[in-house]
Write an enzyme that holds these catalytic residues in place. Structure first.
Site, PDB file in Angstrom:
ATOM      1  N   LYS A  94       0.843  -1.199   0.000  1.00  0.00           N
ATOM      2  CA  LYS A  94       0.000   0.000   0.000  1.00  0.00           C
ATOM      3  C   LYS A  94       0.871   1.240   0.000  1.00  0.00           C
ATOM      4  CE  LYS A  94      -4.254  -0.047   2.235  1.00  0.00           C
ATOM      5  NZ  LYS A  94      -4.999  -0.140   3.516  1.00  0.00           N
TER       6      LYS A  94
HETATM    7  C1  E4P Z   1      -8.285  -0.099   3.549  1.00  0.00           C
HETATM    8  O1  E4P Z   1      -7.495  -0.478   2.755  1.00  0.00           O
HETATM    9  C2  E4P Z   1      -8.043   1.009   4.485  1.00  0.00           C
HETATM   10  O2  E4P Z   1      -6.897   0.767   5.219  1.00  0.00           O
HETATM   11  C3  E4P Z   1      -9.156   1.174   5.402  1.00  0.00           C
HETATM   12  O3  E4P Z   1     -10.367   0.880   4.836  1.00  0.00           O
HETATM   13  C4  E4P Z   1      -9.130   2.470   6.136  1.00  0.00           C
HETATM   14  O4  E4P Z   1     -10.161   2.453   6.996  1.00  0.00           O
HETATM   15  P1  E4P Z   1     -10.202   2.558   8.527  1.00  0.00           P
HETATM   16  O5  E4P Z   1     -10.674   3.947   8.770  1.00  0.00           O
HETATM   17  O6  E4P Z   1     -11.212   1.541   8.892  1.00  0.00           O
HETATM   18  O7  E4P Z   1      -8.867   2.306   9.142  1.00  0.00           O
END
Ligand code: E4P
Length: 226
Positions: A94
């Site tokens: 990522k």
């Molecule tokens: C997904 O890849 C993201 O990391 C995630 O959906 C971010 O969301 P959160 O606010 O639940 O951490």
């Protein structure tokens, strides 16, 4: 449509896989923090869980792992991504959708390291992620909605563009918070949704189902012979 679990907690991942048939995992620094482990411990445990469950291979079960968010230049991002990707054949890296991140993701994809361009909040960011050949793009649906913005319009534009242009990058509707958002992503033909276990379980239940069951239990108990 595929369902990913947004978590770095092994008990949640295992339950989501066994009970609900999830297709992959997404993590971020917040999830790693919530796992109570160090970054390396958390991702190594996930890599071992994949082996135990014979899920090795990115096409079988992709796992998104985010680079150190403090990194602010493409060279360092690429270096870190390469290190992380060596730990499991399932790891997709990522990378944040800023200028240095997009440069890094382009280089990584050219070198065969798959990326998930994350923290995407506009259609133009999603377009560039596809143009550089990212495996996944993660527009944050829940964060938009929490900010009072219209997630339908935002995701519909991205979905339409991707379909018209035939982009191969898979869209992950990320930070999904409700069953209504899951249904919306399905309606808009988004490839994948990712959310926490609690959101997933909450989306699968309904108070009318509970109420209906009470009615049926009552009928059962009052049926002659029972
Ligand atoms: C997904 O890849 C993201 O990391 C995630 O959906 C971010 O969301 P959160 O606010 O639940 O951490």
């Amino acid at each position: 449509m595929k369902f990913f679990i947004d978590s770095a907690k092994l008990d949640e991942i295992d339950k989501a896989y066994r009970c609900y048939g999830i297709d992959g995992i997404t993590t971020n620094p917040r999830h790693i923090q919530n796992s109570g482990k160090t970054f390396i411990e958390a991702i190594t445990d996930i890599a071992n869980w994949l082996k135990e469950n014979k899920l090795e291979g990115m096409d079988k079960f992709p796992v998104s792992v985010e680079i150190n968010p403090h990194l602010d230049n493409a060279d360092d991002m690429v270096k870190e991504a390469k290190k992380i990707s060596k730990l499991s054949p399932n790891f997709v890296i990522k990378i944040p959708c800023n200028l240095e991140g997009l440069k890094a993701a382009k280089r990584l994809e050219e070198e065969g390291i798959r990326t998930n361009v994350t923290l995407v909040f506009s259609p133009s960011q999603a377009i560039q992620a596809a143009r550089i050949g990212a495996k996944f793009v993660s527009p944050f649906v829940g964060w938009k909605e929490a900010n009072g913005e219209d997630a339908r319009e935002y995701m519909e534009i991205i979905s339409n563009i991707y379909h018209v242009k035939g982009y191969k990058t898979e869209i992950i509707g990320a930070a999904i918070r409700t069953g209504r958002e899951i249904a919306l992503m399905t309606e808009l033909d988004i490839d994948i949704i990712t959310c926490g276990l609690a959101v997933l379980e909450d989306a699968f239940i309904h108070p009318y189902t509970k109420q209906g069951l009470e009615i049926f239990c009552n009928a059962w108990d009052n049926t002659k012979g029972n």
